[in-house]
Design a protein around this motif. Structure first.
Motif, PDB file in Angstrom:
ATOM      1  N   PRO A   1      15.444   9.220  41.022  1.00  0.00           N
ATOM      2  CA  PRO A   1      16.560   8.627  41.819  1.00  0.00           C
ATOM      3  C   PRO A   1      16.691   7.127  41.313  1.00  0.00           C
ATOM      4  CG  PRO A   1      15.210  10.236  43.152  1.00  0.00           C
ATOM      5  CD  PRO A   1      14.399   9.946  41.862  1.00  0.00           C
ATOM      6  N   GLU A   2      17.738   6.451  41.485  1.00  0.00           N
ATOM      7  CA  GLU A   2      18.076   5.287  41.662  1.00  0.00           C
ATOM      8  C   GLU A   2      17.612   4.576  42.729  1.00  0.00           C
ATOM      9  OE1 GLU A   2      21.742   1.983  41.003  1.00  0.00           O
ATOM     10  OE2 GLU A   2      22.027   4.139  41.107  1.00  0.00           O
ATOM     11  N   GLY A   3      16.575   3.487  42.362  1.00  0.00           N
ATOM     12  CA  GLY A   3      15.870   2.544  43.428  1.00  0.00           C
ATOM     13  C   GLY A   3      14.566   3.023  43.598  1.00  0.00           C
ATOM     14  N   THR A   4      14.092   3.840  42.600  1.00  0.00           N
ATOM     15  CA  THR A   4      12.716   4.444  42.735  1.00  0.00           C
ATOM     16  C   THR A   4      11.695   3.097  42.211  1.00  0.00           C
ATOM     17  OG1 THR A   4      12.925   6.654  42.027  1.00  0.00           O
ATOM     18  CG2 THR A   4      10.744   5.791  41.497  1.00  0.00           C
ATOM     19  N   PRO A   5      10.919   2.832  43.126  1.00  0.00           N
ATOM     20  CA  PRO A   5      10.022   1.484  42.781  1.00  0.00           C
ATOM     21  C   PRO A   5       9.451   1.725  41.473  1.00  0.00           C
ATOM     22  CG  PRO A   5       9.012   2.854  44.501  1.00  0.00           C
ATOM     23  CD  PRO A   5      10.329   3.606  44.365  1.00  0.00           C
ATOM     24  N   ARG A   6       9.437   0.906  40.765  1.00  0.00           N
ATOM     25  CA  ARG A   6       8.822   0.481  39.363  1.00  0.00           C
ATOM     26  C   ARG A   6       7.388   0.120  39.462  1.00  0.00           C
ATOM     27  NH1 ARG A   6      13.648  -2.014  35.570  1.00  0.00           N
ATOM     28  NH2 ARG A   6      15.079  -0.462  35.963  1.00  0.00           N
ATOM     29  N   LYS A   7       6.218   0.890  38.763  1.00  0.00           N
ATOM     30  CA  LYS A   7       5.086   0.702  38.799  1.00  0.00           C
ATOM     31  C   LYS A   7       4.640   0.671  37.439  1.00  0.00           C
ATOM     32  CE  LYS A   7       2.062   1.556  41.682  1.00  0.00           C
ATOM     33  NZ  LYS A   7       1.059   2.377  42.508  1.00  0.00           N
ATOM     34  N   PRO A   8       4.290  -0.365  36.704  1.00  0.00           N
ATOM     35  CA  PRO A   8       3.640  -0.102  35.342  1.00  0.00           C
ATOM     36  C   PRO A   8       2.438   0.807  35.166  1.00  0.00           C
ATOM     37  CG  PRO A   8       2.952  -2.384  36.195  1.00  0.00           C
ATOM     38  CD  PRO A   8       3.892  -1.723  37.085  1.00  0.00           C
ATOM     39  N   ARG A   9       1.655   0.819  36.042  1.00  0.00           N
ATOM     40  CA  ARG A   9       0.465   1.568  35.861  1.00  0.00           C
ATOM     41  C   ARG A   9      -0.102   2.355  37.117  1.00  0.00           C
ATOM     42  NH1 ARG A   9      -3.031  -3.531  34.287  1.00  0.00           N
ATOM     43  NH2 ARG A   9      -1.757  -4.521  32.592  1.00  0.00           N
ATOM     44  N   GLY A  10      -0.666   3.392  36.592  1.00  0.00           N
ATOM     45  CA  GLY A  10      -1.233   4.487  37.889  1.00  0.00           C
ATOM     46  C   GLY A  10      -2.536   3.797  38.439  1.00  0.00           C
ATOM     47  N   LYS A  11      -2.899   4.482  39.505  1.00  0.00           N
ATOM     48  CA  LYS A  11      -4.045   4.098  40.296  1.00  0.00           C
ATOM     49  C   LYS A  11      -5.239   3.811  39.440  1.00  0.00           C
ATOM     50  CE  LYS A  11      -7.274   5.768  43.742  1.00  0.00           C
ATOM     51  NZ  LYS A  11      -7.694   7.038  44.785  1.00  0.00           N
ATOM     52  N   ARG A  12      -5.945   2.584  39.679  1.00  0.00           N
ATOM     53  CA  ARG A  12      -6.922   2.132  38.828  1.00  0.00           C
ATOM     54  C   ARG A  12      -8.181   3.020  38.949  1.00  0.00           C
ATOM     55  NH1 ARG A  12     -11.449  -1.233  39.805  1.00  0.00           N
ATOM     56  NH2 ARG A  12     -12.056  -2.571  38.100  1.00  0.00           N
TER      57      ARG A  12
END
Length: 585
Positions: free
Chosen positions: A510-521
């Motif tokens: 959905p539009e507005g989904t927060p962008r995160k370049p990486r998963g959990k460390r």
């Protein structure tokens, strides 16, 4: 002909050989595998889901070696981290085994390129033959239909007269925020990736390198007195030698430069003569780096002015007796992070691996031939202040979402039978996202399949059909778009990759989904899969997505009557499988 048996060159040769072409793989030195067999054992990637194709096959074989040698539950298998952390000697054996399986691929060592013969045709030139020389001065001329430059330096590419750059572009040239204000000749610094151990049974005590001078290293004493240096070897900071964790199989450590550290192994400015240097000039740069980095270690282990706690700690470390037997247990190759960069059909820049305007993915490339997830990474291009205690500039570590790499980065404009997967077409900043061995292997694999198609179809490499090339890559297990939940080996891999190449995986969230370049460390630089990059094949197909997908299917010639409708039970997977079946995926 493939020049340079780097991981990229090996991947290119194997792919072309598997496609039925005869291949000559030429290595200028006596050891294949580039940095992967010369100390870079802690592979640069973030998530295992970013690995596919040639590198994934290589890593699986490395893991299999440890399983067969030590047992499936052995500490060696665990330490290999799915085969991505192999000892140099194991990586070397696996590369040789890969090549030995290809009867159409011939490997020759210690043959250096001296001249190229070309014909001038319109609109592009064509390489007819390459002349090689061995250490005894004997020459050999090789004719080939397609040439691939797998070298780190782009030596064949440059000899063919293809335009190239070294140094950095100014910020305005490509609109890159990570670039300097104005262009300059600064080059990302080099260092060695030593392989070291604390195991007394396998430890070789370092000796002073040729040209060692104590006065060159006394400046490190002031740095040691600073609270910014707490140990000689550690991870990831407040040390002089970065000993990567987890430990490699066999109790070995991959040693690297400490990013943003007070004391650095990388030597900006000392490598400016490397990209276009003669063999003799490059050997001098190699020797200077060796004298500096081995000399620093020798000083720390032996000089009586070094505080005892640091000197005794340093003495616990040494070279590995079972590695690099021909070069006194030191890596034979310098870590050439960046040399020439081709100026080709597509210049890969910072924006190519940044977030797209919409959705949760990076910029979409319909002509993608590889993907990765590491991000722009530069250890510095200039050093300010004293050798010890000064500061690198031009350093950056830029997190980005998983990204695609277009075919044009491999293509020169001027030569119709040359592919360049090593010194790829890119800006300095863009290259800093591509200069990773898993990426180079994917690019080499793409170059090998493209070369085979160019020969088979009797056409210039610039006219290879992208969809056909992508089909061969997907069938060979190589991903052209990052999909976190449908990996190579899945029965849906080729269908999902085909649909992704067409644009079917854009804007799934959905539009507005927060962008995160990486998963959990997970540990170190390694992480879980990048979020918001799953296709979720078992998810029910909603009406809005069905409408978009039907429009896409129509645009690429898929008959709409074979596609299931969104009826509350139809899944995304059923739709993609039906569409793919009509296209022979």
């Amino acid at each position: 002909m493939v020049y340079g048996a780097t991981p990229s060159g090996i991947a290119a040769a194997v792919a072309a050989g598997k496609s039925g072409r005869s291949v000559l793989l030429v290595e200028p030195t006596n050891r294949i595998g580039g940095l992967v067999t010369s100390g870079l054992s802690h592979t640069d990637f973030h998530s295992l889901e970013s690995l596919s194709g040639a590198f994934l096959d290589f890593a699986n074989r490395v893991e299999t070696h440890y399983v067969e040698t030590y047992g499936v539950d052995s500490p060696q298998v665990k330490a290999s981290y799915h085969g991505t952390f192999g000892e140099p000697k194991v990586n070397l054996a696996v590369f040789h085994a890969l090549l030995d399986e290809q009867p159409r691929v011939e490997l020759i060592h210690q043959h250096r390129l001296t001249t190229l013969s070309q014909t001038e045709t319109s609109p592009q030139n064509r390489i007819e033959s390459a002349t090689l020389v061995d250490p005894q001065g004997n020459t050999q001329t090789v004719r080939a239909k397609v040439f691939i430059d797998g070298s780190y330096e782009g030596d064949l590419m440059a000899m063919a007269g293809v335009p190239w750059r070294a140094g950095r572009e100014g910020r305005d040239e490509h609109g890159e925020s990570l670039a300097p204000e104005t262009a300059d000749d600064q080059l990302q610094a080099y260092n060695f990736r030593f392989i070291m151990t604390q195991d007394e049974t396998n430890r070789v005590t370092p000796v002073a390198p040729p040209g060692y001078r104590r006065e060159d290293f006394v400046g490190v004493l002031d740095a040691i007195e600073s609270d910014k240096i707490q140990r000689v070897f550690d991870y990831p900071s407040k040390c002089i030698f970065k000993a990567h964790l987890p430990v490699l199989p066999g109790g070995k450590y991959d040693i690297n430069d400490v990013s943003r550290g007070l004391v650095r192994l990388s030597l900006p400015g000392k490598n400016l003569g490397w990209p276009d240097g003669t063999p003799e000039e490059r050997q001098a740069i190699h020797a200077e780096h060796l004298r500096d980095q081995v000399g620093l270690l020798y000083f720390l282990q032996n000089d009586l002015e070094v505080p005892p706690e640091f000197r005794e700690e340093a003495k616990l470390w040494g070279w590995c007796r079972d590695e690099f037997l021909d070069t006194d247990h030191l890596p034979p190759q310098l870590y050439v992070r960046e040399a020439r960069r081709m100026h080709g059909v597509h210049v890969y820049t910072q924006s190519d691996s940044e977030d797209a305007a919409e959705g949760t993915r990076a910029k979409f490339h319909p002509d993608s031939i590889a993907m990765a997830d590491y991000g722009n990474n530069c250890h510095g291009t200039h050093h300010e202040g004293p050798r010890f205690g000064g500061k690198h500039s031009g350093e950056f570590y830029n997190p980005v979402p998983p990204y695609q790499i277009p075919y044009g980065v491999l293509l020169p404009k001027e030569v119709d039978n040359l592919l360049v997967p090593g010194a790829v077409s890119s800006s300095h900043v863009g290259f800093c996202a591509l200069r990773l061995e898993p990426v180079w292997m994917s690019l080499g694999q793409a170059a090998g399949h493209a070369a085979a198609l160019a020969v088979q179809r009797d056409r210039p490499v610039q006219q290879v059909d992208i969809s056909e090339l992508q089909h061969h890559l997907h069938a060979d297990g190589s991903a052209t778009i990052y999909v976190s939940d449908v990996l190579p080996g899945s029965p849906d891999f080729t269908a999902v990759q085909w649909w992704g190449a067409a644009g079917g995986l854009l804007k799934l969230y959905p539009e507005g989904t927060p962008r995160k370049p990486r998963g959990k460390r997970l540990h170190g630089q390694y992480s879980e899969a990048a979020p918001w990059h799953a296709v979720e094949l078992d998810k029910t197909l909603d009406a809005e997505l069905e409408q978009r997908w039907r429009a896409l299917a129509a645009s690429i010639g898929v008959p709409l009557d074979v596609l299931p409708q969104a009826n509350g039970t139809t899944t995304r997977g059923e739709f993609i499988r039906a569409a793919a079946a009509t296209s022979g995926q």
